[in-house]
Motif scaffolding. Structure first.
Motif, short mmCIF file in Angstrom:
data_model
loop_
_atom_site.label_atom_id
_atom_site.label_comp_id
_atom_site.label_asym_id
_atom_site.label_seq_id
_atom_site.Cartn_x
_atom_site.Cartn_y
_atom_site.Cartn_z
N GLY A 150 0.80 -1.22 0.00
CA GLY A 150 0.00 0.00 0.00
C GLY A 150 0.83 1.27 0.00
N LEU A 151 2.14 1.12 0.03
CA LEU A 151 3.05 2.28 0.07
C LEU A 151 3.85 2.43 -1.23
N LEU A 152 3.52 1.65 -2.22
CA LEU A 152 4.34 1.62 -3.43
C LEU A 152 4.36 2.95 -4.17
N GLY A 153 3.35 3.78 -3.95
CA GLY A 153 3.33 5.08 -4.58
C GLY A 153 4.43 6.00 -4.10
N GLU A 154 5.08 5.65 -2.98
CA GLU A 154 6.18 6.46 -2.45
C GLU A 154 7.55 5.97 -2.88
N GLN A 155 7.63 4.79 -3.51
CA GLN A 155 8.94 4.18 -3.74
C GLN A 155 9.83 4.98 -4.67
N HIS A 156 9.27 5.90 -5.45
CA HIS A 156 10.09 6.74 -6.31
C HIS A 156 11.02 7.65 -5.49
N ALA A 157 10.68 7.86 -4.21
CA ALA A 157 11.49 8.73 -3.36
C ALA A 157 12.68 8.01 -2.74
N ILE A 158 12.78 6.70 -2.93
CA ILE A 158 13.89 5.95 -2.36
C ILE A 158 15.15 6.19 -3.19
N GLY A 159 16.16 6.75 -2.54
CA GLY A 159 17.42 7.01 -3.24
C GLY A 159 18.62 6.37 -2.59
N LYS A 160 18.37 5.57 -1.55
CA LYS A 160 19.45 4.90 -0.82
C LYS A 160 19.21 3.39 -0.85
N PRO A 161 20.25 2.59 -0.65
CA PRO A 161 20.09 1.13 -0.71
C PRO A 161 19.06 0.63 0.31
N THR A 162 18.18 -0.25 -0.16
CA THR A 162 17.09 -0.76 0.67
C THR A 162 16.93 -2.25 0.40
N LEU A 163 16.80 -3.03 1.46
CA LEU A 163 16.73 -4.49 1.38
C LEU A 163 15.46 -4.96 2.08
N LEU A 164 14.72 -5.85 1.41
CA LEU A 164 13.49 -6.40 1.99
C LEU A 164 13.61 -7.91 2.13
N HIS A 165 13.27 -8.43 3.32
CA HIS A 165 13.20 -9.86 3.56
C HIS A 165 11.73 -10.26 3.60
N ILE A 166 11.33 -11.19 2.70
CA ILE A 166 9.92 -11.50 2.51
C ILE A 166 9.69 -13.01 2.68
N PRO A 167 9.09 -13.45 3.80
CA PRO A 167 8.72 -14.86 3.93
C PRO A 167 7.46 -15.14 3.13
N THR A 168 7.50 -16.19 2.30
CA THR A 168 6.41 -16.39 1.34
C THR A 168 5.12 -16.90 1.99
N ALA A 169 5.20 -17.45 3.21
CA ALA A 169 4.01 -17.94 3.90
C ALA A 169 3.62 -17.01 5.04
N ASP A 170 3.89 -15.73 4.87
CA ASP A 170 3.59 -14.74 5.90
C ASP A 170 2.08 -14.61 6.09
N GLY A 171 1.62 -14.91 7.31
CA GLY A 171 0.19 -14.84 7.58
C GLY A 171 -0.36 -13.43 7.60
N PHE A 172 0.52 -12.42 7.64
CA PHE A 172 0.08 -11.03 7.68
C PHE A 172 0.33 -10.30 6.35
N VAL A 173 1.01 -10.96 5.42
CA VAL A 173 1.28 -10.37 4.11
C VAL A 173 0.92 -11.42 3.06
N PRO A 174 -0.31 -11.40 2.56
CA PRO A 174 -0.77 -12.45 1.65
C PRO A 174 -0.02 -12.46 0.32
N ALA A 175 -0.20 -13.55 -0.40
CA ALA A 175 0.54 -13.75 -1.65
C ALA A 175 0.32 -12.62 -2.64
#
Length: 232
Positions: A150-175
């Motif tokens: 829901g925050l992807l509209g802000e991603q154009h403002a990212i100008g520094k290195p950013t790393l995301l760890h995403i568990p694929t069976a996350d019960g709070f972040v659906p597929a």
């Protein structure tokens, strides 16, 4: 050396506590550990202690301070989990980002003007992504951040290195949310996304039933290497 210190707000109209762990030698870089919904509990404090052992000055700001200072809850206790949900729902996240900016200033000063990285978990993972969009930190890591799709509209403002760890069976972040994150972020040259197949939310918790030892060690090594590269 570790303990709580007071950090002034950006506006200078108050102050909040942050747990701070310092290395034996003077640090030249800092890491801010952003809490889960369970507050600056033992697991978060241990993460700060580990970063201090690695040579960083580490801060964990108390982001719930306006509602209830020093929340310290256990994810494995059902009553604590429900209380944590309540604290999260009362948090003004835009205000939390300003508190993170104030913490960046304090941490940068403690590191002699050096670089500052931010790493967050769960709610803190979401805030780490928001901080990548809105603050002057130098590198950002989000573990199982909730609602990033829901925050992807802000991603154009990212100008520094950013790393995301995403568990694929996350019960709070659906597929579908994970798919939207990849679709929206994979082409951003500042972002790196790592998937962890079959793992659930909280797999890198420092302690407790949620932790998956092998995956936590893998994710934490990737994070350590990432900060070593970008905070030097």
């Amino acid at each position: 050396m570790a303990g709580f210190i007071s950090v002034p707000t950006l506006e200078g109209d108050g102050a909040f506590d942050a747990y701070v762990a310092k290395p034996a030698e003077d640090a030249t870089a800092a890491i801010i550990v952003i809490q889960e919904i369970f507050g600056v509990n033992e697991g978060i404090r241990r993460k700060c202690d580990s970063w201090a052992k690695a040579g960083y000055v580490a801060y964990a700001p108390d982001l719930f301070w306006r509602e209830k200072p020093h929340v310290d809850l256990d994810a494995d206790v059902p009553e604590d989990f429900q209380a944590a949900i309540g604290h999260m729902q009362k948090l003004n996240q835009d205000q939390a980002i300003r508190d993170l900016e104030a913490t960046i200033r304090a941490a940068r000063a403690a590191a002699g003007g050096g670089k500052v990285g931010l790493v967050g978990y769960c709610l803190g993972g979401r805030l780490a992504f928001m901080a990548a969009c809105r603050t002057d930190g130098d590198a950002f890591v989000a573990y199982y951040g909730v609602g990033i799709d829901g925050l992807l509209g802000e991603q154009h403002a990212i100008g520094k290195p950013t790393l995301l760890h995403i568990p694929t069976a996350d019960g709070f972040v659906p597929a579908e949310a994970q798919a939207a994150m990849h679709a929206g972020l994979d082409d951003n040259r500042h972002l790196t996304l790592h998937d962890y197949d079959g793992l659930d939310h909280g797999f890198a918790a420092e302690m407790g039933n949620r932790r998956d030892e092998a995956a936590a060690q893998l994710a934490d090594k990737r994070t350590a290497d990432f900060f070593a590269e970008h905070l030097a």
